[in-house]
Design a protein around this motif. Structure first.
Motif, PDB file in Angstrom:
ATOM      1  N   GLU A 144       5.672   6.823  -1.645  1.00  0.00           N
ATOM      2  CA  GLU A 144       5.198   5.720  -2.479  1.00  0.00           C
ATOM      3  C   GLU A 144       6.156   5.576  -3.638  1.00  0.00           C
ATOM      4  OE1 GLU A 144       1.161   6.191  -3.778  1.00  0.00           O
ATOM      5  OE2 GLU A 144       0.445   6.598  -1.756  1.00  0.00           O
ATOM      6  N   ARG A 184       5.807   2.360   9.433  1.00  0.00           N
ATOM      7  CA  ARG A 184       4.977   1.227   9.015  1.00  0.00           C
ATOM      8  C   ARG A 184       5.284   0.996   7.539  1.00  0.00           C
ATOM      9  NH1 ARG A 184      -0.198   2.731  10.514  1.00  0.00           N
ATOM     10  NH2 ARG A 184      -0.149   4.229   8.821  1.00  0.00           N
ATOM     11  N   LEU A 185       5.648  -0.215   7.168  1.00  0.00           N
ATOM     12  CA  LEU A 185       5.973  -0.546   5.787  1.00  0.00           C
ATOM     13  C   LEU A 185       4.832  -1.373   5.212  1.00  0.00           C
ATOM     14  CD1 LEU A 185       8.066  -0.611   3.466  1.00  0.00           C
ATOM     15  CD2 LEU A 185       8.967  -2.699   4.496  1.00  0.00           C
ATOM     16  N   GLU A 186       4.304  -0.941   4.077  1.00  0.00           N
ATOM     17  CA  GLU A 186       3.232  -1.677   3.421  1.00  0.00           C
ATOM     18  C   GLU A 186       3.644  -1.942   1.979  1.00  0.00           C
ATOM     19  OE1 GLU A 186      -1.573  -1.338   2.558  1.00  0.00           O
ATOM     20  OE2 GLU A 186      -0.456   0.454   3.123  1.00  0.00           O
ATOM     21  N   ILE A 187       3.675  -3.189   1.589  1.00  0.00           N
ATOM     22  CA  ILE A 187       3.996  -3.586   0.227  1.00  0.00           C
ATOM     23  C   ILE A 187       2.677  -3.962  -0.453  1.00  0.00           C
ATOM     24  CG2 ILE A 187       5.303  -5.187  -1.224  1.00  0.00           C
ATOM     25  CD1 ILE A 187       7.123  -3.479   0.537  1.00  0.00           C
ATOM     26  N   ILE A 188       2.420  -3.356  -1.628  1.00  0.00           N
ATOM     27  CA  ILE A 188       1.171  -3.641  -2.332  1.00  0.00           C
ATOM     28  C   ILE A 188       1.465  -4.104  -3.752  1.00  0.00           C
ATOM     29  CG2 ILE A 188      -0.284  -2.111  -0.957  1.00  0.00           C
ATOM     30  CD1 ILE A 188      -0.022  -0.018  -3.141  1.00  0.00           C
ATOM     31  N   GLU A 189       0.579  -4.921  -4.268  1.00  0.00           N
ATOM     32  CA  GLU A 189       0.675  -5.464  -5.616  1.00  0.00           C
ATOM     33  C   GLU A 189       0.492  -4.316  -6.611  1.00  0.00           C
ATOM     34  OE1 GLU A 189      -0.577  -7.358  -9.178  1.00  0.00           O
ATOM     35  OE2 GLU A 189      -2.112  -6.463  -7.924  1.00  0.00           O
ATOM     36  N   GLU A 192      -2.927  -2.610  -7.489  1.00  0.00           N
ATOM     37  CA  GLU A 192      -3.764  -1.999  -6.444  1.00  0.00           C
ATOM     38  C   GLU A 192      -3.552  -0.505  -6.411  1.00  0.00           C
ATOM     39  OE1 GLU A 192      -3.556  -3.928  -2.634  1.00  0.00           O
ATOM     40  OE2 GLU A 192      -3.468  -5.877  -3.575  1.00  0.00           O
TER      41      GLU A 192
END
Length: 192
Positions: A144, A184-189, A192
């Motif tokens: 992260e 797996r790529l996850e972009i979060i604001e 959050e």
């Protein structure tokens, strides 16, 4: 250095807000305090000022991190930020939470502090020496961090992980420790 066009102060690490009120009028550069005062008057809300502007937390390695606490009042709520300034134009850890206007600011600040503690409770990058070479890899296959602009290159990102900066190339080398695996790529604001 930029000075606030309303109060004349040079802003702290959070920088300036460029405010345009009417299309045919020039923009103003305001410090966060003056902008928040403008926003509270425009929105008819209380400008909560009774909070500590600095907080210190200890990470999982026992290292102390000092955060500047700030807020920015927006038409949709209040954004509370905790930013670790570790040098000129250099940011280490950064955490944000969103507060709805109906929520108590103390509750939002408590959520921010919990988020900081959780964020400092683990490290994602492992550095080891092997046969005289430093090997850098991802701990437990999860990482992260934050994506930022890399001033050294045109249109390239840098990654802030465990408070440290990694260029796209450096981060790519770290990922090579997982060569052949899927991801797996996850972009979060940020809130959050």
């Amino acid at each position: 250095m930029n000075r606030c066009q309303k109060c004349g102060r040079v802003p702290s690490g959070f920088g300036m807000v460029v405010l345009t009120i009417k299309e045919d009028e020039p923009s103003q550069s305001l410090c966060r305090d003056c902008y928040n005062e403008f926003a509270t008057n425009m929105l008819g809300i209380e400008n909560y000022k009774d909070f500590e502007k600095e907080a210190t937390f200890i990470d999982c390695d026992g290292i102390e991190h000092r955060f500047q606490i700030g807020k920015m009042i927006n038409p949709t709520g209040i954004c509370w930020e905790a930013v670790e300034f570790i040098g000129e134009n250099k940011i280490g850890y950064s955490f944000e939470v969103h507060q709805d206007f109906e929520e108590d600011s103390n509750d939002a600040l408590e959520r921010l502090y919990k988020k900081i503690k959780k964020g400092l409770s683990q490290k994602f990058i492992r550095k080891e020496m092997f046969q005289g070479q430093e090997l850098i890899s991802i701990k437990e296959n999860i990482v992260e961090g934050r994506i930022e602009w890399d001033d050294r290159y045109d249109r390239m990102p840098k990654f802030i992980i465990d408070e440290l900066e990694y260029s796209l190339e450096e981060f790519g080398r770290i990922l090579m420790s997982c060569e052949g695996w899927n991801f797996r790529l996850e972009i979060i604001e940020p809130t959050e």
